[in-house]
Design an enzyme around this catalytic site. Structure first.
Site, mmCIF file in Angstrom:
data_model
loop_
_atom_site.group_PDB
_atom_site.id
_atom_site.type_symbol
_atom_site.label_atom_id
_atom_site.label_comp_id
_atom_site.label_asym_id
_atom_site.label_seq_id
_atom_site.Cartn_x
_atom_site.Cartn_y
_atom_site.Cartn_z
ATOM 1 N N MET A 124 9.854 -6.998 5.850
ATOM 2 C CA MET A 124 10.536 -7.769 6.741
ATOM 3 C C MET A 124 11.297 -8.086 6.933
ATOM 4 S SD MET A 124 7.170 -6.502 7.857
ATOM 5 C CE MET A 124 7.302 -7.808 9.433
ATOM 6 N N ARG A 125 13.220 -7.996 6.646
ATOM 7 C CA ARG A 125 13.888 -8.251 7.028
ATOM 8 C C ARG A 125 15.084 -7.115 7.462
ATOM 9 N NH1 ARG A 125 15.287 -13.512 5.081
ATOM 10 N NH2 ARG A 125 13.395 -14.168 3.624
ATOM 11 N N ASN A 180 12.878 4.266 5.421
ATOM 12 C CA ASN A 180 11.979 3.182 5.909
ATOM 13 C C ASN A 180 10.683 3.719 6.765
ATOM 14 O OD1 ASN A 180 10.661 0.384 6.425
ATOM 15 N ND2 ASN A 180 11.363 0.952 8.820
ATOM 16 N N SER A 227 0.914 -1.492 0.134
ATOM 17 C CA SER A 227 -0.066 0.064 -0.041
ATOM 18 C C SER A 227 0.526 1.419 -0.065
ATOM 19 C CB SER A 227 -1.224 0.258 1.067
ATOM 20 O OG SER A 227 -0.055 0.194 2.508
ATOM 21 N N ASN A 228 2.296 1.428 0.782
ATOM 22 C CA ASN A 228 3.072 2.266 0.934
ATOM 23 C C ASN A 228 3.191 2.603 -0.375
ATOM 24 O OD1 ASN A 228 3.383 4.014 2.859
ATOM 25 N ND2 ASN A 228 3.298 1.210 3.796
ATOM 26 N N HIS A 267 7.981 3.400 9.793
ATOM 27 C CA HIS A 267 7.564 2.778 10.459
ATOM 28 C C HIS A 267 5.991 3.016 11.341
ATOM 29 C CE1 HIS A 267 8.270 0.075 13.765
ATOM 30 N NE2 HIS A 267 7.637 0.585 15.149
#
Length: 217
Positions: free
Chosen positions: A103-104, A120, A24-25, A122
């Site tokens: 997810m890493r 990133n 979605s981002n 968050h």
């Protein structure tokens, strides 16, 4: 001494997006580019999950979409996969990386290859609630304000210098799902805005503080 964060001669990001989920981002970034709110070219989208919907979003938009096998590692991008990621970025002409639900943990090889060019988003007001399901952490803790953070990536987990934050009020009747949905709305506005600041070369470092300049250089 302030350090200007500058990567290009023209105000245009050559952007690669890394993600593990629905993307979605990524969609918000695409929408901002199309609307003229983000000066960027999307060069490629990379996912560690072969059937992640983020790859379908990329293909539908005509953007190269690549599955990157990160085995044998479960939680980090390292070893041969990291080297392959660097090769892919070079092949597609990317100079900036946006992690969007990736997810890493990014390791030193990629960080060294793209210094201050990996960002990133968050779903918390860092440094509060790093790690997984940050919206649920905030709700369980009893926080009255949650939100999202766009930050540069460093070797830690959600510890890099903060570029931009948006606050979201926590309602007494919130569930994890309802709070997460409102945080996502703010993410979709905040991420393109932060990337545009980077594209305009308006960010400089003062220690670990990211300072916004009024005029680009």
């Amino acid at each position: 001494m302030a350090e200007r964060i500058s990567h290009r001669e023209t105000p245009m990001l050559n952007l690669a997006v890394f993600g593990s989920g629905s993307g979605s981002n990524l969609q918000s970034i695409l929408d901002a580019i199309r609307a003229g709110r983000l000066d960027a070219r999307l060069r490629c989208v990379i996912s560690d999950v072969p059937d992640a919907y983020i790859l379908e979003r990329a293909r539908s938009a005509g953007i190269p979409a690549v599955h990157l096998d990160c085995a044998p590692f479960k939680t980090k991008l390292d070893g041969e996969a990291q080297q392959r990621a660097i090769e892919l970025l070079s092949e597609h002409g990317a100079d900036t990386i946006a992690l969007a639900g990736f997810m890493r943990i990014v390791k030193s090889g990629l960080l060294d290859a793209y210094p201050r060019r990996i960002v990133n988003i968050h779903p918390a007001l860092l440094p509060a609630f790093p790690g997984l399901e940050a919206w649920k952490q905030a709700l369980d803790y009893g926080a009255k304000v949650a939100g999202c953070t766009v930050h540069f990536v460093d070797a830690g987990m959600d510890t890099g210098p903060i570029i931009l934050q948006r606050a979201v009020e926590v309602h007494d009747d919130d569930t994890p799902e309802s709070l997460h949905a409102r945080i996502l709305e703010q993410e979709h506005a905040a991420y393109p805005e932060a990337l545009q600041r980077l594209a305009e070369n308006r960010l400089r470092m003062e220690g670990r503080r990211v300072v916004l300049s009024v005029n680009p250089e």
